[in-house]
Design a protein around this motif. Sequence first.
Motif, PDB file in Angstrom:
ATOM      1  N   GLU B 359       0.854  -1.199   0.000  1.00 21.58           N
ATOM      2  CA  GLU B 359       0.000   0.000   0.000  1.00 21.58           C
ATOM      3  C   GLU B 359       0.883   1.241   0.000  1.00 21.58           C
ATOM      4  O   GLU B 359       1.885   1.285   0.704  1.00 21.58           O
ATOM      5  CB  GLU B 359      -0.886   0.003   1.253  1.00 21.58           C
ATOM      6  CG  GLU B 359      -2.049  -0.972   1.191  1.00 21.58           C
ATOM      7  CD  GLU B 359      -2.979  -0.711   0.011  1.00 21.58           C
ATOM      8  OE1 GLU B 359      -3.272   0.468  -0.279  1.00 21.58           O
ATOM      9  OE2 GLU B 359      -3.377  -1.698  -0.648  1.00 21.58           O
ATOM     10  N   SER B 360       0.512   2.216  -0.797  1.00 21.03           N
ATOM     11  CA  SER B 360       1.319   3.438  -0.814  1.00 21.03           C
ATOM     12  C   SER B 360       0.494   4.585  -1.369  1.00 21.03           C
ATOM     13  O   SER B 360      -0.321   4.404  -2.272  1.00 21.03           O
ATOM     14  CB  SER B 360       2.553   3.213  -1.684  1.00 21.03           C
ATOM     15  OG  SER B 360       3.208   4.436  -1.913  1.00 21.03           O
ATOM     16  N   GLU B 361       0.684   5.756  -0.781  1.00 18.68           N
ATOM     17  CA  GLU B 361       0.023   6.966  -1.287  1.00 18.68           C
ATOM     18  C   GLU B 361       0.698   7.407  -2.594  1.00 18.68           C
ATOM     19  O   GLU B 361       0.080   7.970  -3.485  1.00 18.68           O
ATOM     20  CB  GLU B 361       0.184   8.110  -0.264  1.00 18.68           C
ATOM     21  CG  GLU B 361      -0.397   7.817   1.095  1.00 18.68           C
ATOM     22  CD  GLU B 361      -1.875   8.137   1.147  1.00 18.68           C
ATOM     23  OE1 GLU B 361      -2.230   9.311   0.950  1.00 18.68           O
ATOM     24  OE2 GLU B 361      -2.682   7.187   1.361  1.00 18.68           O
ATOM     25  N   THR B 362       2.007   7.153  -2.621  1.00 16.95           N
ATOM     26  CA  THR B 362       2.792   7.617  -3.770  1.00 16.95           C
ATOM     27  C   THR B 362       2.681   6.615  -4.915  1.00 16.95           C
ATOM     28  O   THR B 362       2.151   5.524  -4.741  1.00 16.95           O
ATOM     29  CB  THR B 362       4.276   7.753  -3.375  1.00 16.95           C
ATOM     30  OG1 THR B 362       4.694   6.484  -2.860  1.00 16.95           O
ATOM     31  CG2 THR B 362       4.479   8.820  -2.329  1.00 16.95           C
ATOM     32  N   ILE B 363       3.224   7.016  -6.057  1.00 13.72           N
ATOM     33  CA  ILE B 363       3.210   6.079  -7.188  1.00 13.72           C
ATOM     34  C   ILE B 363       4.382   5.121  -7.030  1.00 13.72           C
ATOM     35  O   ILE B 363       5.541   5.542  -6.993  1.00 13.72           O
ATOM     36  CB  ILE B 363       3.347   6.824  -8.532  1.00 13.72           C
ATOM     37  CG1 ILE B 363       2.252   7.871  -8.687  1.00 13.72           C
ATOM     38  CG2 ILE B 363       3.308   5.832  -9.690  1.00 13.72           C
ATOM     39  CD1 ILE B 363       2.361   8.682  -9.982  1.00 13.72           C
ATOM     40  N   LEU B 364       4.063   3.855  -6.930  1.00 14.46           N
ATOM     41  CA  LEU B 364       5.137   2.862  -6.899  1.00 14.46           C
ATOM     42  C   LEU B 364       5.399   2.397  -8.333  1.00 14.46           C
ATOM     43  O   LEU B 364       4.471   2.235  -9.126  1.00 14.46           O
ATOM     44  CB  LEU B 364       4.732   1.663  -6.033  1.00 14.46           C
ATOM     45  CG  LEU B 364       4.536   1.933  -4.548  1.00 14.46           C
ATOM     46  CD1 LEU B 364       4.185   0.637  -3.824  1.00 14.46           C
ATOM     47  CD2 LEU B 364       5.783   2.559  -3.930  1.00 14.46           C
ATOM     48  N   PRO B 365       6.658   2.169  -8.643  1.00 18.11           N
ATOM     49  CA  PRO B 365       6.971   1.727 -10.009  1.00 18.11           C
ATOM     50  C   PRO B 365       6.248   0.431 -10.394  1.00 18.11           C
ATOM     51  O   PRO B 365       5.795   0.275 -11.531  1.00 18.11           O
ATOM     52  CB  PRO B 365       8.491   1.530  -9.993  1.00 18.11           C
ATOM     53  CG  PRO B 365       8.932   1.666  -8.580  1.00 18.11           C
ATOM     54  CD  PRO B 365       7.868   2.374  -7.842  1.00 18.11           C
ATOM     55  N   GLN B 366       6.120  -0.468  -9.390  1.00 18.22           N
ATOM     56  CA  GLN B 366       5.418  -1.732  -9.650  1.00 18.22           C
ATOM     57  C   GLN B 366       3.974  -1.464 -10.096  1.00 18.22           C
ATOM     58  O   GLN B 366       3.432  -2.156 -10.962  1.00 18.22           O
ATOM     59  CB  GLN B 366       5.363  -2.601  -8.370  1.00 18.22           C
ATOM     60  CG  GLN B 366       6.700  -3.000  -7.792  1.00 18.22           C
ATOM     61  CD  GLN B 366       7.172  -2.017  -6.743  1.00 18.22           C
ATOM     62  OE1 GLN B 366       7.107  -0.809  -6.952  1.00 18.22           O
ATOM     63  NE2 GLN B 366       7.664  -2.524  -5.632  1.00 18.22           N
ATOM     64  N   TYR B 367       3.390  -0.448  -9.463  1.00 16.38           N
ATOM     65  CA  TYR B 367       1.993  -0.105  -9.742  1.00 16.38           C
ATOM     66  C   TYR B 367       1.834   0.372 -11.187  1.00 16.38           C
ATOM     67  O   TYR B 367       0.881   0.026 -11.878  1.00 16.38           O
ATOM     68  CB  TYR B 367       1.551   0.972  -8.738  1.00 16.38           C
ATOM     69  CG  TYR B 367       0.125   1.435  -8.892  1.00 16.38           C
ATOM     70  CD1 TYR B 367      -0.935   0.655  -8.413  1.00 16.38           C
ATOM     71  CD2 TYR B 367      -0.167   2.650  -9.514  1.00 16.38           C
ATOM     72  CE1 TYR B 367      -2.244   1.086  -8.549  1.00 16.38           C
ATOM     73  CE2 TYR B 367      -1.474   3.086  -9.658  1.00 16.38           C
ATOM     74  CZ  TYR B 367      -2.508   2.298  -9.174  1.00 16.38           C
ATOM     75  OH  TYR B 367      -3.806   2.727  -9.315  1.00 16.38           O
ATOM     76  N   VAL B 533       6.493  10.178 -11.856  1.00 17.65           N
ATOM     77  CA  VAL B 533       7.336  10.515 -10.718  1.00 17.65           C
ATOM     78  C   VAL B 533       7.022   9.506  -9.621  1.00 17.65           C
ATOM     79  O   VAL B 533       5.957   9.538  -9.009  1.00 17.65           O
ATOM     80  CB  VAL B 533       7.067  11.959 -10.255  1.00 17.65           C
ATOM     81  CG1 VAL B 533       7.934  12.298  -9.041  1.00 17.65           C
ATOM     82  CG2 VAL B 533       7.336  12.922 -11.399  1.00 17.65           C
ATOM     83  N   VAL B 534       7.933   8.561  -9.434  1.00 16.28           N
ATOM     84  CA  VAL B 534       7.651   7.420  -8.555  1.00 16.28           C
ATOM     85  C   VAL B 534       8.394   7.547  -7.237  1.00 16.28           C
ATOM     86  O   VAL B 534       9.303   8.378  -7.083  1.00 16.28           O
ATOM     87  CB  VAL B 534       8.014   6.071  -9.233  1.00 16.28           C
ATOM     88  CG1 VAL B 534       7.193   5.862 -10.483  1.00 16.28           C
ATOM     89  CG2 VAL B 534       9.513   5.996  -9.542  1.00 16.28           C
ATOM     90  N   GLU B 535       7.995   6.700  -6.309  1.00 16.52           N
ATOM     91  CA  GLU B 535       8.629   6.625  -4.989  1.00 16.52           C
ATOM     92  C   GLU B 535      10.153   6.501  -5.167  1.00 16.52           C
ATOM     93  O   GLU B 535      10.636   5.543  -5.770  1.00 16.52           O
ATOM     94  CB  GLU B 535       8.046   5.397  -4.270  1.00 16.52           C
ATOM     95  CG  GLU B 535       8.600   5.099  -2.906  1.00 16.52           C
ATOM     96  CD  GLU B 535       8.301   6.193  -1.900  1.00 16.52           C
ATOM     97  OE1 GLU B 535       7.214   6.802  -1.976  1.00 16.52           O
ATOM     98  OE2 GLU B 535       9.173   6.462  -1.061  1.00 16.52           O
ATOM     99  N   PRO B 536      10.908   7.465  -4.613  1.00 18.29           N
ATOM    100  CA  PRO B 536      12.338   7.522  -4.959  1.00 18.29           C
ATOM    101  C   PRO B 536      13.167   6.323  -4.478  1.00 18.29           C
ATOM    102  O   PRO B 536      14.091   5.915  -5.161  1.00 18.29           O
ATOM    103  CB  PRO B 536      12.830   8.797  -4.275  1.00 18.29           C
ATOM    104  CG  PRO B 536      11.640   9.506  -3.778  1.00 18.29           C
ATOM    105  CD  PRO B 536      10.483   8.572  -3.779  1.00 18.29           C
ATOM    106  N   GLU B 537      12.838   5.791  -3.298  1.00 20.17           N
ATOM    107  CA  GLU B 537      13.719   4.740  -2.764  1.00 20.17           C
ATOM    108  C   GLU B 537      13.027   3.385  -2.697  1.00 20.17           C
ATOM    109  O   GLU B 537      13.308   2.581  -1.803  1.00 20.17           O
ATOM    110  CB  GLU B 537      14.286   5.157  -1.407  1.00 20.17           C
ATOM    111  CG  GLU B 537      15.171   6.389  -1.508  1.00 20.17           C
ATOM    112  CD  GLU B 537      15.900   6.724  -0.214  1.00 20.17           C
ATOM    113  OE1 GLU B 537      16.500   5.811   0.372  1.00 20.17           O
ATOM    114  OE2 GLU B 537      15.856   7.901   0.187  1.00 20.17           O
TER     115      GLU B 537
END
Lengths: 171, 562
Positions: B359-367, B533-537
Amino acid sequence: MASNKHTIVALVADRPGVLNRMASLFRRRGFNIDSIAVGHSETPHLSRMTIVAEGSDSQVEQIRKQVEKIIDVIRVQDISGLDIVSRELALIKVKASAETRSEIMQIVDIFRAKIVDVSTDSVMVEATGDEEKLSSLYNLLKPFGIKEMTRTGRIAMARGGQVARREEAAE
Amino acid sequence: MKLTGAQILCESLLKEGVDVVFGYPGGQVLPLYHTLTQYPQLRHILVRHEQGAVHAADAYARVTGRVGVCFATSGPGATNLITGLANAYMDSIPMVAVTGQVPRAMIGRDAFQESDITGITIPITKHNYLVMDVADLAKTVKEAFYIASTGRPGPVLIDLPRDIQQECAEFHFPARVNLPGYKPTLGGNPLQIKKAVKLLGEAKKPVIIAGHGVRISRAYKELKFLAETLQIPVLTTLLGISGFPESNPLSFGMIGMHGLAPANMAITNSDLVVAIGMRFDDRATGKISSFAPHAKVIHIDIDPAEIGKNVAVDVPIVGDVKTVLVELNKEIGPVRHDEWLTQLSDWKKQYPSGIDIRESETILPQYVIRKIWEATKGNATVVTGVGQHQMFAALHYYYDKPNSYITSGGLGTMGFELPAAFGAQVGLPDETIWCIAGDGSIQMTIQELGTIRQENSPVKIAILNNGFLGMVRQWQELFYQHNYSSTPLWCPDFIKIAEAYGIPAQNVTRKEDVGAAIKKAMETEGPYILNFVVEPEENVYPMVPPGAGIDQILHEPLKEAC
């Protein structure tokens, strides 16, 4: 898996760069070449190379397979396990004075070598044989003073009817 | 009738069925380029850098199965091909590269833009030629295509001095080649096949590892038949992805450093590994001594030198994967391995993390990858560069369509994606090509946007922008105490870059916009760029640390050790 010297014989197309392809393959696969000798074969446009390299049996098997992939290589065989005749030619220039010359000639005779050039202070000895014989001769001549030496590296051939030929892959 | 060397080359290419060439002109190929306009059947595509030409030819070859062709001039033009040739060599891609060379009389004099390209490329081509007589040219081209496309495929380079391009000779295209030192073995040795059948019959916990050879040989049906008849789980290498449908219940995914846990566990616990067209790369095997420690190994490969190179093999079968599988399939009957398959399914439940997205608020690359898969319904061909985005694309898109994951495996060439996606689109003009890029990777060859625009290629480009050289950063995080040495990456405004190239583009910064943006890109005719623009780390998991056994799987960050 003992590490030992292997004699690899390859029949190759007589094209520019073949020696480079071969030597480059050994180098990049991490193999030291002890000696490499090339010359014409019995077939026009084909040369036969004899390469002596050190490595375990499995390493040498891998390098043989890699060599076989070179397009200009017609056949390749590791003949180390066979009954082989191997020879090397050496030219040795030895310091020789009037006093020492006859002693040198005796040694040369014992080794069935030949004196092929004489000057006031040196003789040139031509010898063929396996590496051990040439090394023994060299060691005996050394005390007189070696001015120059050159060796061809090993050439080899299997005895009898056996001919170095392409083996069944991966067998 | 006599033709010039340049004409002989063009005629020979036509005889080989070539209709597209990727290239870049220059001084020593001017006669060839002068002649090209007489041959409208040979579509020449101007790239922006020779590396673009060679990667485009590479991907064109991968998607079509035909020989990719590229041209470059001498010296810097030729040396700019090096990375791409090495890439094609490592991944066994059929390719013919033609380079210009200084005139024969100048060779060896350090002439302007002279380089010994045949000498340079000996270790990274299957074979190469320096043509010194125009009478040899047609035969050389014939041989080059034959060598490139048969046996274990690979790149072949033809170096062509400028005066050879201008000299005249009769054109005779040989009907066949005569290469006494080159006789690839296609059919498997019947005795070895018998031995393989016996081992397959005895195995309780067999696995198949499908490699690139399955795709190169187009052996999809044969692999499926083997796996389904014998009920053997199928695992793939990175380059084996899309060689076996991932929706098949027998598919357990990718092995290796970023392989899925059930796949790696299966290998470690197996009693028989059937390795098909793969070469036991260290990224696939992990530490060799703990690779499949209880298993016998059957290895099918067209290259005898691959057999026994890294892993000891019990039954070697040298031959073309498809031919060998056809022969093998004749000898087998139905078997079940229910218990073993249940074990694998249990591991799947036990280690779900590989393909779950947190779960993540940000854009995950996997998503993003998952959304692209949903939008394309799996019908696209996915082309990647090298890095985290490559692994996310390997793990989170489901490949059912044969041969639909195009990536730089062996060499790991960053910057592969953009020219390769373009080359794939040239090969598959009517299909959807998604270029999955990293912000670092794409900047290595970003000038190929010019080629894409000039050709109006409808490539869809997704940049997974995390502001880092992501995979290196991940290693720094996990194995170098978070010391982010030279991995934070300033990026240009990709939208302005796109605008400058006349390509529509948009930034995507909110998770809820991802799906709509992908839809918009697909509905827009021509090329389209999405900058996510995805989750940086975010890290790629699972991961096997370098040098570890492949069952030593990390599912989350290591606790700080020191």
